[in-house]
Design a protein around this motif. Structure first.
Motif, PDB file in Angstrom:
ATOM      1  N   UNK A 120       0.728  -1.167  -0.100  1.00 42.34           N
ATOM      2  CA  UNK A 120      -0.216   0.297  -0.211  1.00 42.34           C
ATOM      3  C   UNK A 120       0.858   0.934  -0.049  1.00 42.34           C
ATOM      4  N   UNK A 121       2.269   1.369  -0.288  1.00 45.65           N
ATOM      5  CA  UNK A 121       3.505   2.302   0.368  1.00 45.65           C
ATOM      6  C   UNK A 121       2.942   3.526  -1.526  1.00 45.65           C
ATOM      7  N   UNK A 122       2.672   2.370  -2.099  1.00 43.87           N
ATOM      8  CA  UNK A 122       3.021   3.782  -2.790  1.00 43.87           C
ATOM      9  C   UNK A 122       1.614   4.557  -2.411  1.00 43.87           C
ATOM     10  N   UNK A 123       0.650   4.654  -2.100  1.00 43.98           N
ATOM     11  CA  UNK A 123      -0.685   5.330  -1.885  1.00 43.98           C
ATOM     12  C   UNK A 123      -0.022   6.873  -0.967  1.00 43.98           C
ATOM     13  N   UNK A 124       0.778   5.952   0.328  1.00 40.89           N
ATOM     14  CA  UNK A 124       1.214   7.007   1.193  1.00 40.89           C
ATOM     15  C   UNK A 124       2.217   8.026   0.783  1.00 40.89           C
ATOM     16  N   UNK A 125       2.941   7.635  -0.259  1.00 41.22           N
ATOM     17  CA  UNK A 125       3.886   8.467  -0.843  1.00 41.22           C
ATOM     18  C   UNK A 125       3.462   9.353  -2.687  1.00 41.22           C
ATOM     19  N   UNK A 126       3.322  10.650  -2.305  1.00 43.13           N
ATOM     20  CA  UNK A 126       3.198  12.396  -3.237  1.00 43.13           C
ATOM     21  C   UNK A 126       4.611  12.620  -3.330  1.00 43.13           C
ATOM     22  N   UNK A 127       4.451  13.958  -4.868  1.00 42.31           N
ATOM     23  CA  UNK A 127       5.862  13.949  -4.348  1.00 42.31           C
ATOM     24  C   UNK A 127       5.351  15.967  -4.460  1.00 42.31           C
ATOM     25  N   UNK A 128       6.354  16.238  -4.453  1.00 41.53           N
ATOM     26  CA  UNK A 128       5.946  18.067  -4.017  1.00 41.53           C
ATOM     27  C   UNK A 128       4.939  18.550  -5.950  1.00 41.53           C
ATOM     28  N   UNK A 129       4.395  19.245  -6.039  1.00 41.53           N
ATOM     29  CA  UNK A 129       3.475  19.318  -7.389  1.00 41.53           C
ATOM     30  C   UNK A 129       2.697  20.794  -6.853  1.00 41.53           C
ATOM     31  N   UNK A 130       3.775  22.093  -8.438  1.00 41.43           N
ATOM     32  CA  UNK A 130       2.826  22.754  -8.356  1.00 41.43           C
ATOM     33  C   UNK A 130       1.656  22.839  -9.323  1.00 41.43           C
ATOM     34  N   UNK A 131      -0.102  23.050  -8.901  1.00 41.36           N
ATOM     35  CA  UNK A 131      -0.286  23.253 -10.876  1.00 41.36           C
ATOM     36  C   UNK A 131      -0.114  24.019 -11.200  1.00 41.36           C
ATOM     37  N   UNK A 132      -0.509  23.841 -12.561  1.00 47.31           N
ATOM     38  CA  UNK A 132       0.250  24.290 -13.335  1.00 47.31           C
ATOM     39  C   UNK A 132      -1.287  25.204 -14.853  1.00 47.31           C
ATOM     40  N   UNK A 133      -1.061  26.034 -15.335  1.00 47.43           N
ATOM     41  CA  UNK A 133      -1.874  26.031 -16.384  1.00 47.43           C
ATOM     42  C   UNK A 133      -1.594  27.056 -17.127  1.00 47.43           C
ATOM     43  N   UNK A 134      -1.679  26.617 -19.142  1.00 45.22           N
ATOM     44  CA  UNK A 134      -1.024  27.360 -19.503  1.00 45.22           C
ATOM     45  C   UNK A 134      -1.946  27.887 -20.518  1.00 45.22           C
ATOM     46  N   UNK A 135      -1.599  29.791 -20.800  1.00 42.96           N
ATOM     47  CA  UNK A 135      -2.698  30.834 -21.610  1.00 42.96           C
ATOM     48  C   UNK A 135      -1.451  31.505 -22.607  1.00 42.96           C
ATOM     49  N   UNK A 136      -1.627  31.998 -23.733  1.00 42.41           N
ATOM     50  CA  UNK A 136      -1.418  33.040 -24.487  1.00 42.41           C
ATOM     51  C   UNK A 136       0.391  32.631 -23.714  1.00 42.41           C
ATOM     52  N   UNK A 137       0.970  30.954 -24.303  1.00 40.42           N
ATOM     53  CA  UNK A 137       2.191  31.183 -24.661  1.00 40.42           C
ATOM     54  C   UNK A 137       3.179  30.752 -23.344  1.00 40.42           C
ATOM     55  N   UNK A 138       2.434  30.878 -22.213  1.00 41.09           N
ATOM     56  CA  UNK A 138       3.227  31.003 -20.515  1.00 41.09           C
ATOM     57  C   UNK A 138       2.433  30.199 -19.727  1.00 41.09           C
ATOM     58  N   UNK A 139       3.546  29.097 -19.142  1.00 41.61           N
ATOM     59  CA  UNK A 139       3.191  28.028 -18.459  1.00 41.61           C
ATOM     60  C   UNK A 139       3.021  28.663 -17.315  1.00 41.61           C
ATOM     61  N   UNK A 140       1.869  29.050 -16.385  1.00 39.91           N
ATOM     62  CA  UNK A 140       1.715  29.484 -15.260  1.00 39.91           C
ATOM     63  C   UNK A 140       1.747  28.435 -14.162  1.00 39.91           C
ATOM     64  N   UNK A 141       1.816  28.916 -12.699  1.00 41.37           N
ATOM     65  CA  UNK A 141       2.328  27.500 -11.614  1.00 41.37           C
ATOM     66  C   UNK A 141       1.805  28.573 -10.400  1.00 41.37           C
ATOM     67  N   UNK A 142       1.401  27.564  -9.593  1.00 40.04           N
ATOM     68  CA  UNK A 142       0.590  29.016  -8.169  1.00 40.04           C
ATOM     69  C   UNK A 142       1.463  27.951  -6.809  1.00 40.04           C
ATOM     70  N   UNK A 143       2.870  28.130  -5.906  1.00 44.10           N
ATOM     71  CA  UNK A 143       3.072  28.016  -4.865  1.00 44.10           C
ATOM     72  C   UNK A 143       2.672  28.063  -4.093  1.00 44.10           C
ATOM     73  N   UNK A 144       1.066  28.886  -4.297  1.00 45.04           N
ATOM     74  CA  UNK A 144       0.751  28.590  -2.196  1.00 45.04           C
ATOM     75  C   UNK A 144      -0.388  28.201  -1.832  1.00 45.04           C
TER      76      UNK A 144
END
Lengths: 447, 447, 447
Positions: free
Chosen positions: C113-137
């Motif tokens: 069941x170990x894999x369900x306990x492990x996450x990697x830090x990730x930040x949501x991303x959106x793409x618009x107008x040629x930019x990959x945006x992210x939010x780290x808050x």
């Protein structure tokens, strides 16, 4: 061996250190005049006693030595425009003259008084004998330029280079004072006919150096610093003396060989981990010949080939000074490293950026360096206690090194008296030259 | 996961650290003999457990391993002259032999007794089986050389290289113990026909590794260190076992494939941020064939191509190990990085110079590395408490790794017993060789 | 001049710093979309606000921005395999999707069941107008994307580049706000006909900038940040106004010249000593022409030529930005440095990695930067006290810079009102575009 504390005192040269304060009482050889070849030329970044500075030659030929960074927003003035009698920051056009005065501030309204309130740190400079001198100490205590012989002869009589050596200044001075190492490190350095020496003379001196590798040192404290005599056995009943001076605060004199050019060094701290090594050869009486110049530029002696556009030698620590192991094995050269200066760099740089003197094992041949350390520490200590530093009088530096054979029992100070002093004739000729010196004396500004 | 304190203890190897003291109780593979190819050759700078050292081979062929810096004024002896039975500093001619004794001090008067008072730090060295071994611990506690099989076979039976890997030694050991990663990191590494494997055999093993990627670990503490068995499902009712040892203090054994050369590593700390990765392949019974040598030198396995004149691999972090993204995408190679050793370097070096083990998420496949950390920490702790370190007896290192298919239910220690031990015949042949070993045992000097 | 404490607060952007917390409340331009050109392409290492991250585009085209290091044993995922809807570590095969979920863990038994306990830090991303945006808050506080005009126009209307500048982000912002320096630093930067300006118009503006080098600043606090008007004398009775915005948290707008492409910057902290300089030009109403593109790519303006495969400019500090001293001396270019962006880099980078603001001498022309520092410090301080940061509403960023001549006495906010706002027509067209935006919104995971 030195305590950790004394080693710190000896090697730190920043504005607030004992040694830094001592050094700021003397004129400092900042640059070779030709590094700023003409009015309005490209300015030069430099570092002295840990301070980042910019040298420039203005439209009238005057030299300025100022803080590298504009007081406004602290950007480098290296990119500044060298304009009419001043250097102008490219960011907002603030302009400073060689005195550090802000002479134009076009980003502020014409009515503004702000420019009169802003100065940039600047140090007064003088040019003489191919050297740009500066003084980084208190204005009211400024002495006259030291009358080192090599700085008083005409340009045609002198060859002078400088380079950055990547270690603290004092281990370079130690090398300069250490007559013992030439029996080893520099053995075979010059090759046959080095410096135009007569074959016979050369082999005679070479024999002294090779046959007696344990010179006896005599050190005498002088008003200019220190006189060091190192003797080796010569012909029966006589001694071969190599006599050198350590002149405050960082000059050493190389004992001459017959009528070859005389030699000297200055070791000027760039910061605590790097030193500007000045190398000077000169003939007091006549211009250097083409042959002498060719030999001096060969890299065999105290001048090294530099990487173009830099003060970094081509032979350096990263390439092991281009050591030739076969040459070393052959015995023709003790080190296999080409050139006296490169040999010195090899040993001094590998002592570390700041040599750890708490772990040494000094012998009797280290007498001169032990004395020099004491003298420097005492001078720094004395200054802390309010005493005036030694050797501020310009004429104290009027001395010559010597290399003589004397009968045993004759003190070297007596036997070599004549050759150690500059003659009256020398004095008159050089004093004449001194008058013509271009002086670009600009007063220091408060930081 | 490890506490910050335990991670420090595990990774620090200087003279005054618990792990540093432990390592100084074992013989250390310092260098490959051919790095000092002949008497009086160029000395080699090296660093072991954080100490800067110089290795040289004297005129009689003896190897010395001494402080890199001359005790007199601390200049590097790298530039020294390798002369008759000793190495002579080029600065003032002091000469030291392989024992660290000062055998000549020509800068001092002949009458001086000073040279008898000066020694240079030196460590005793022995040569055997292509390795220069050294011992950096207390003289009275020196053990015998460990009898690792690869060090006992004739030179013709062995191929050995080393390189610097730019991370702490222990993350390299962790890689060596981790049978799990070969199902991923090294998948497709060798290409077809790798190491002369029979096609059928190869695909059989490859199938085991690919089909069962979650090996079950069994770890057993041994007198030499640790025995690790990792099993994967094989044909119905049987298990494929990869059996490796961790031999104190830094050796790992690679499970063999059929009759291909055996493999092993040593991970010797250069300092806390760099490790000498030793890579050894050998055949116990016969010389390596030309074909085997060709494969070993191809860079596909555990030996990497080095930048000439250095111990630095051509594939390195700065060039992303020359990863080929198209090859990776094709699936032919899991990583797209050429060669097993380069693949290991890529993951181990990117863990950081010293991996931060306080943030890991370990799984059941990390059982062997967890056990190894505990064992190392315990050994260091025990030594602090006055206990004798394990595995100092030379014969404890007489073991072999194995790779076998066993019926389910058979303990691997039983099933593989025969292949894990060196045969009596091996022992006799190698003991014979041992007697011929050139021993250049020089006693260690006090620092 | 700033206190040491305030300078620290202003320049530090790590997770636990006041400014770092403020920045983590806004969407961040992380990357240009074309840096991840297609599904399953090579991942890209990046660093934002001091955090080492890896960006990848999965097989469905979604962008993930995750911790560069695998949570298992902390090796770099740069070497990972970009596979079906996730990225797989090459060490042990752990696989993560764009949401940071561990979707496969083949090194553990299938029952684990170990894999369900492990996450990697990730930040949501959106793409618009040629930019990959992210939010780290914090997830629950995520706002909408800011409606910056340059991000809302079609790709054909825009040219956008970014590079690493080797200094703290705020000295770059200061440069962007400082209308004063363009009279100096950028004088002669463009050459004749720069940006397709009509000759007459160009010389008119050039005249204003050259003749009045001491602009008067007016600064107004706005809901998006700050509006800065800087006026210079124009024709009798009128003023030439350059009007720029500072948009929270790091955007500046360049005043336009006639119908040339508009310009803007974003200055996104890589870490405290490096900043990603974003350079954007666009035309709101039509595609950029071939001629405009040619000029933009010439290096004369705000876009620089990069060293291939890097975000490092060819003109950089190590080569003194390829300054041409003859060109500088000729007066054709004030600096002798080619290109506006290179000129800015030259002054900003030589202020040091983090400018020491305790030693400046600010004048009246520094009004805007003084105000900006105060605004930023206040926003960080307010957040510490629990207040909501300004300018989180997307429409607050809907503003335009301006460059106009107005009669004396007319407030610039009134006189330029029409050009400062986006027209209704602009709004409608761009809102239309907005709807089509590909959104790859993946939720942030706890660290």
């Amino acid at each position: 061996m030195l305590s950790k504390e004394n080693n710190e005192t000896l090697t730190r040269t920043g504005p607030d250190t004992p040694m830094g304060k001592l050094f700021r009482r003397y004129w400092i050889p900042a640059m070779i005049s030709t590094e700023l070849p003409k009015p309005n030329c490209t300015p030069v970044r430099t570092k002295l006693l840990g301070e980042e500075l910019l040298a420039f030659r203005d439209s009238e030929g005057k030299v300025g030595l100022i803080d590298e960074f504009c007081p406004h927003r602290k950007v480098s003035l290296y990119f500044a425009r060298n304009e009419e009698c001043g250097i102008r920051c490219v960011y907002h056009g603030w302009k400073f003259d060689v005195n550090g005065d802000c002479v134009d501030m076009p980003s502020e309204p014409p009515s503004s008084n702000f420019k009169h309130k802003v100065k940039i740190k600047s140090y007064p400079c003088r040019e003489r004998g191919g050297v740009i001198w500066t003084y980084m100490g208190p204005e009211e205590l400024m002495p006259e330029l030291p009358e080192l012989e090599w700085n008083l002869v005409p340009d045609s009589h002198r060859y002078m280079t400088r380079k950055i050596q990547y270690n603290n200044y004092f281990q370079a001075i130690e090398g300069g004072l250490d007559s013992s190492h030439i029996s080893f490190l520099h053995r075979g350095a010059g090759g046959q006919g080095f410096m135009g020496l007569k074959k016979k003379a050369e082999s005679q001196v070479a024999n002294y150096l090779t046959q007696d590798t344990a010179p006896k040192f005599e050190v005498e404290k002088m008003d200019y610093g220190m006189l060091v005599g190192a003797n080796r056995h010569a012909e029966k009943g006589s001694l071969y003396w190599r006599i050198t001076q350590f002149l405050m605060p960082w000059y050493t004199m190389i004992p001459p060989y017959e009528d070859t050019p005389r030699g000297a060094h200055a070791w000027v701290p760039m910061d605590d981990e790097n030193v500007y090594t000045w190398n000077i050869n000169w003939n007091p009486a006549r211009p250097l010949t083409d042959h002498e110049m060719k030999v001096l530029k060969s890299g065999r002696g105290i001048h090294m080939e530099l990487i173009p556009g830099t003060l970094r030698a081509k032979q350096n620590k990263e390439n092991d000074y281009l050591i030739d192991r076969e040459l070393q094995a052959s015995g023709q050269s003790f080190t296999g490293i080409h050139g006296i200066q490169a040999q010195d760099s090899a040993v001094q740089e590998t002592q570390g950026r700041i040599a750890d003197r708490t772990q040494e094992r000094l012998g009797s041949s280290d007498a001169a360096i032990i004395a020099a350390r004491r003298m420097m520490l005492k001078a720094a200590h004395d200054l802390e206690e309010g005493k005036t530093p030694p050797a501020l009088s310009p004429e104290t530096h009027r001395v010559r090194s010597a290399s003589v054979v004397l009968p045993e029992g004759v003190p070297f100070q007596i036997g070599a008296k004549e050759v150690l002093a500059l003659t009256e004739e020398d004095y008159v000729r050089e004093a004449e030259l001194d008058k013509e010196t271009v002086q670009t004396d600009s007063m220091q500004n408060a930081k």
